[in-house]
Design a protein around this motif. Structure first.
Motif, PDB file in Angstrom:
ATOM      1  N   MET A 175       0.814  -1.191   0.000  1.00  0.00           N
ATOM      2  CA  MET A 175       0.000   0.000   0.000  1.00  0.00           C
ATOM      3  C   MET A 175       0.859   1.258   0.000  1.00  0.00           C
ATOM      4  SD  MET A 175      -3.072   0.933  -0.021  1.00  0.00           S
ATOM      5  CE  MET A 175      -4.213   2.151   0.420  1.00  0.00           C
ATOM      6  N   SER A 176       1.993   1.210   0.713  1.00  0.00           N
ATOM      7  CA  SER A 176       2.828   2.410   0.792  1.00  0.00           C
ATOM      8  C   SER A 176       3.379   2.801  -0.573  1.00  0.00           C
ATOM      9  CB  SER A 176       3.957   2.224   1.799  1.00  0.00           C
ATOM     10  OG  SER A 176       4.863   1.243   1.354  1.00  0.00           O
TER      11      SER A 176
ATOM     12  N   ALA B 284       0.717   4.837  -2.156  1.00  0.00           N
ATOM     13  CA  ALA B 284       0.598   6.131  -1.487  1.00  0.00           C
ATOM     14  C   ALA B 284       1.755   7.042  -1.879  1.00  0.00           C
ATOM     15  CB  ALA B 284       0.557   5.946   0.021  1.00  0.00           C
ATOM     16  N   ASP B 285       2.962   6.487  -1.941  1.00  0.00           N
ATOM     17  CA  ASP B 285       4.112   7.295  -2.354  1.00  0.00           C
ATOM     18  C   ASP B 285       3.896   7.862  -3.744  1.00  0.00           C
ATOM     19  OD1 ASP B 285       5.388   6.732   0.022  1.00  0.00           O
ATOM     20  OD2 ASP B 285       6.719   5.204  -0.835  1.00  0.00           O
TER      21      ASP B 285
ATOM     22  N   ALA C 144       1.068   8.444  -5.279  1.00  0.00           N
ATOM     23  CA  ALA C 144       0.015   9.458  -5.253  1.00  0.00           C
ATOM     24  C   ALA C 144       0.537  10.773  -4.693  1.00  0.00           C
ATOM     25  CB  ALA C 144      -1.166   8.971  -4.424  1.00  0.00           C
ATOM     26  N   ILE C 145       1.357  10.701  -3.673  1.00  0.00           N
ATOM     27  CA  ILE C 145       1.914  11.912  -3.071  1.00  0.00           C
ATOM     28  C   ILE C 145       2.849  12.613  -4.049  1.00  0.00           C
ATOM     29  CG2 ILE C 145       3.472  12.748  -1.260  1.00  0.00           C
ATOM     30  CD1 ILE C 145       2.206  10.485   0.502  1.00  0.00           C
TER      31      ILE C 145
ATOM     32  N   SER D  60       0.822  14.105  -6.918  1.00  0.00           N
ATOM     33  CA  SER D  60       0.125  15.319  -6.486  1.00  0.00           C
ATOM     34  C   SER D  60       1.079  16.498  -6.398  1.00  0.00           C
ATOM     35  CB  SER D  60      -0.534  15.096  -5.124  1.00  0.00           C
ATOM     36  OG  SER D  60      -1.539  14.121  -5.231  1.00  0.00           O
TER      37      SER D  60
END
Length: 52
Positions: free
Chosen positions: A1-2, A5-6, A8-9, A12
């Motif tokens: 999952m990380s 998330a990385d 996506a961050i 963004s």
């Protein structure tokens, strides 16, 4: 999952840089990606030393 998330961050942050700097964004994107690469490179030896 990380990993997701990385991504996506970082994605963004790239969108924000383009929005903020417009046509001048490539200069800022290059600096940002160099920072990210340096952080990844600094972590690789530590990650390789950790047991799975």
């Amino acid at each position: 999952m990380s990993d997701l998330a990385d991504g996506a961050i970082i994605g963004s942050a790239i969108v924000a840089l383009v929005r903020q700097h417009g046509t001048a964004a490539p200069r800022y994107l290059a600096a940002y990606t160099r920072e990210i690469q340096a952080a990844i490179d600094a972590e690789e030896p530590a990650a390789a030393a950790k047991p799975a």
